[in-house]
Scaffold this active site. Structure first.
Site, PDB file in Angstrom:
ATOM      1  N   LYS A   1     -39.031  84.162  23.137  1.00 12.09           N
ATOM      2  CA  LYS A   1     -38.698  83.037  22.266  1.00 12.09           C
ATOM      3  C   LYS A   1     -39.961  82.533  21.557  1.00 12.09           C
ATOM      4  O   LYS A   1     -39.975  82.354  20.341  1.00 12.09           O
ATOM      5  CB  LYS A   1     -38.068  81.902  23.083  1.00 12.09           C
ATOM      6  CG  LYS A   1     -36.876  82.315  23.954  1.00 12.09           C
ATOM      7  CD  LYS A   1     -35.710  82.791  23.131  1.00 12.09           C
ATOM      8  CE  LYS A   1     -34.447  82.964  23.970  1.00 12.09           C
ATOM      9  NZ  LYS A   1     -34.538  83.971  25.038  1.00 12.09           N
TER      10      LYS A   1
ATOM     11  N   LYS B   1     -31.959  76.262  23.433  1.00 11.44           N
ATOM     12  CA  LYS B   1     -31.983  77.401  24.352  1.00 11.44           C
ATOM     13  C   LYS B   1     -33.157  77.290  25.316  1.00 11.44           C
ATOM     14  O   LYS B   1     -34.185  76.680  24.999  1.00 11.44           O
ATOM     15  CB  LYS B   1     -32.067  78.716  23.572  1.00 11.44           C
ATOM     16  CG  LYS B   1     -33.300  78.844  22.703  1.00 11.44           C
ATOM     17  CD  LYS B   1     -33.349  80.193  21.970  1.00 11.44           C
ATOM     18  CE  LYS B   1     -32.427  80.249  20.790  1.00 11.44           C
ATOM     19  NZ  LYS B   1     -32.654  81.478  19.967  1.00 11.44           N
TER      20      LYS B   1
ATOM     21  N   ARG C   1     -30.219  92.758  14.738  1.00 12.54           N
ATOM     22  CA  ARG C   1     -31.285  93.321  15.558  1.00 12.54           C
ATOM     23  C   ARG C   1     -31.993  94.391  14.739  1.00 12.54           C
ATOM     24  O   ARG C   1     -31.411  95.432  14.399  1.00 12.54           O
ATOM     25  CB  ARG C   1     -30.708  93.911  16.843  1.00 12.54           C
ATOM     26  CG  ARG C   1     -31.664  94.763  17.654  1.00 12.54           C
ATOM     27  CD  ARG C   1     -32.911  94.033  18.120  1.00 12.54           C
ATOM     28  NE  ARG C   1     -32.659  92.825  18.878  1.00 12.54           N
ATOM     29  CZ  ARG C   1     -32.369  92.784  20.167  1.00 12.54           C
ATOM     30  NH1 ARG C   1     -32.279  93.911  20.857  1.00 12.54           N
ATOM     31  NH2 ARG C   1     -32.179  91.629  20.781  1.00 12.54           N
TER      32      ARG C   1
ATOM     33  N   ARG D   1     -24.824  91.588  14.895  1.00 13.37           N
ATOM     34  CA  ARG D   1     -23.936  91.213  16.000  1.00 13.37           C
ATOM     35  C   ARG D   1     -23.187  89.956  15.564  1.00 13.37           C
ATOM     36  O   ARG D   1     -23.761  88.881  15.459  1.00 13.37           O
ATOM     37  CB  ARG D   1     -24.747  91.018  17.267  1.00 13.37           C
ATOM     38  CG  ARG D   1     -25.434  92.323  17.706  1.00 13.37           C
ATOM     39  CD  ARG D   1     -26.663  92.126  18.531  1.00 13.37           C
ATOM     40  NE  ARG D   1     -27.677  91.333  17.856  1.00 13.37           N
ATOM     41  CZ  ARG D   1     -28.791  90.927  18.457  1.00 13.37           C
ATOM     42  NH1 ARG D   1     -29.029  91.248  19.710  1.00 13.37           N
ATOM     43  NH2 ARG D   1     -29.674  90.206  17.802  1.00 13.37           N
TER      44      ARG D   1
ATOM     45  N   ARG E   1     -22.104  82.434  19.127  1.00 11.52           N
ATOM     46  CA  ARG E   1     -23.140  83.400  19.473  1.00 11.52           C
ATOM     47  C   ARG E   1     -22.712  84.806  19.080  1.00 11.52           C
ATOM     48  O   ARG E   1     -21.572  85.192  19.304  1.00 11.52           O
ATOM     49  CB  ARG E   1     -23.435  83.349  20.979  1.00 11.52           C
ATOM     50  CG  ARG E   1     -23.945  82.016  21.472  1.00 11.52           C
ATOM     51  CD  ARG E   1     -23.976  81.967  22.985  1.00 11.52           C
ATOM     52  NE  ARG E   1     -22.642  82.132  23.566  1.00 11.52           N
ATOM     53  CZ  ARG E   1     -22.395  82.242  24.868  1.00 11.52           C
ATOM     54  NH1 ARG E   1     -23.409  82.234  25.721  1.00 11.52           N
ATOM     55  NH2 ARG E   1     -21.170  82.378  25.304  1.00 11.52           N
TER      56      ARG E   1
ATOM     57  N   ASP F   1     -34.841  89.669  16.210  1.00 15.99           N
ATOM     58  CA  ASP F   1     -33.548  89.048  15.935  1.00 15.99           C
ATOM     59  C   ASP F   1     -33.674  88.255  14.649  1.00 15.99           C
ATOM     60  O   ASP F   1     -34.544  87.376  14.531  1.00 15.99           O
ATOM     61  CB  ASP F   1     -33.124  88.133  17.084  1.00 15.99           C
ATOM     62  CG  ASP F   1     -32.709  88.909  18.323  1.00 15.99           C
ATOM     63  OD1 ASP F   1     -32.558  90.145  18.229  1.00 15.99           O
ATOM     64  OD2 ASP F   1     -32.534  88.286  19.376  1.00 15.99           O
TER      65      ASP F   1
ATOM     66  N   GLU G   1     -36.066  85.477  17.270  1.00 17.99           N
ATOM     67  CA  GLU G   1     -36.661  85.926  18.524  1.00 17.99           C
ATOM     68  C   GLU G   1     -37.382  87.244  18.293  1.00 17.99           C
ATOM     69  O   GLU G   1     -37.073  87.988  17.355  1.00 17.99           O
ATOM     70  CB  GLU G   1     -35.605  86.097  19.631  1.00 17.99           C
ATOM     71  CG  GLU G   1     -34.935  84.812  20.051  1.00 17.99           C
ATOM     72  CD  GLU G   1     -33.997  84.982  21.239  1.00 17.99           C
ATOM     73  OE1 GLU G   1     -34.104  86.012  21.941  1.00 17.99           O
ATOM     74  OE2 GLU G   1     -33.171  84.087  21.463  1.00 17.99           O
TER      75      GLU G   1
ATOM     76  N   ASN H   1     -38.141  90.432  20.664  1.00 17.28           N
ATOM     77  CA  ASN H   1     -37.794  91.008  21.959  1.00 17.28           C
ATOM     78  C   ASN H   1     -38.703  92.175  22.301  1.00 17.28           C
ATOM     79  O   ASN H   1     -38.789  93.148  21.549  1.00 17.28           O
ATOM     80  CB  ASN H   1     -36.339  91.487  21.938  1.00 17.28           C
ATOM     81  CG  ASN H   1     -35.361  90.341  21.757  1.00 17.28           C
ATOM     82  OD1 ASN H   1     -34.916  89.738  22.713  1.00 17.28           O
ATOM     83  ND2 ASN H   1     -35.044  90.024  20.501  1.00 17.28           N
TER      84      ASN H   1
END
Length: 317
Positions: free
Chosen positions: A126, A161, A211, A226, A234, A274, A282, A284
């Protein structure tokens, strides 16, 4: 020349192979003639200055009725003979960090670790996005409930979050005047003991949380959007989102160009960004996914790109 590929992952018997990126890597490594070694969960240790792993030889096949076979267990010393894939899922808790410290010892002994264990410790998924503020939407990270409430009030809507979750878990969408906002912040922040991230809500989430995959700093040409389903905001696949592949936009490529060089420099060979609309939310680095979905939709071999990068790095060493 065949390599010894040592994989540190969650229990292989419980993965969903149709969506598991680690499994795609294992299939590709085996296809190239490399030897696969599976580390028993919790099987990393130190003996003096030596990094050890409890491993079994592994064979994989793309068959949902039986996708792996393990040989006999033994203990090996990790070092120059090994490529280590660190693919354990979050949370990045004390046990995870301790494993990365053991992998740093293996790295000093000559092992090639993907992703670099120091980077795994440095880049909270994050917070790391905020190292590239030019790519991000308005964001606040704080333990102070008053500051977080003021952020929600200022923007009208925000996403709240924790810093250590994955798969969309414990992510809340809150509006100014939300009657449950106090309890949401109490739950996420544990009464001010934990940091909470607040991001301005992006209506573009309706079109998907993309992504974007980077292999050694270079973006794959397609992203997996997504898309939230039903009454869910979400988009995470684990939260029921639908995956739809799309070519990268110019903005996606610009974000990748901002982030990619540092990831390459730091030895982060496989990274997932993301992106919602025009903003990265984000970064990852622990166990990015979406290889299988993109491979299937576009006839790609993303794990092949990763092994090309690994083999090129080893040849240049």
């Amino acid at each position: 020349m065949p390599l010894d590929i040592v994989v540190v992952m969650d229990p292989i018997g419980s993965i969903k192979i149709a969506k598991d990126s680690t499994f795609a890597m294992l299939l590709e490594g085996q296809r190239r003639g490399h030897r696969l070694w599976y580390v028993k969960p919790g099987g990393l240790s130190l003996d003096g200055g030596r990094a050890l792993a409890n491993v079994a030889p592994l064979r994989v096949r793309d068959d949902k009725n039986g996708w792996h076979e393990l040989g006999d267990w033994s203990q090996i010393e990790l070092g120059s003979a090994h490529v280590i894939l660190m693919r354990k899922d979050p949370p990045v808790d004390a046990e995870y960090l301790h494993d990365t410290q053991i992998l740093s010892v293996a790295q000093r002994a000559g092992a090639f670790v993907v992703n670099d264990p120091q980077g795994l410790r440095d880049y909270n998924e994050k917070l790391a996005a905020l190292l590239f503020p030019q790519c991000c939407i308005d964001t606040l990270v704080s333990r102070d409930a008053g500051e977080l409430k003021a952020f929600v009030q200022r923007h009208g809507q925000a996403v709240l979050k924790p810093l250590d979750g994955m798969g969309g878990r414990s992510i809340f969408r809150a509006a100014a005047g939300e009657p449950n906002l106090n309890v949401i912040l109490e739950t996420l922040g544990d009464g001010g003991r934990h940091l909470v991230m607040a991001q301005k809500f992006l209506p573009d989430i309706k079109d998907g949380d993309k992504r974007v995959l980077l292999v050694d700093g270079v973006p794959v040409d397609y992203a997996l959007a997504r898309i939230p389903q039903g009454d869910e905001f979400r988009g995470n696949l684990a939260a029921g989102g639908r995956g739809e592949g799309r070519p990268l936009s110019e903005r996606d490529r610009w974000i990748a160009a901002q982030v990619g060089p540092e990831m390459r420099e730091r030895g982060m060979l496989f990274v997932g960004l993301d992106v919602i609309g025009d903003y990265m939310t984000e970064l990852n680095v622990t166990s990015p996914t979406c290889i299988r979905e993109l491979d299937e939709q576009f006839g790609l071999n993303i794990a092949g790109l990763l092994f090309d990068a690994i083999e090129a790095r080893l040849s240049a060493a």
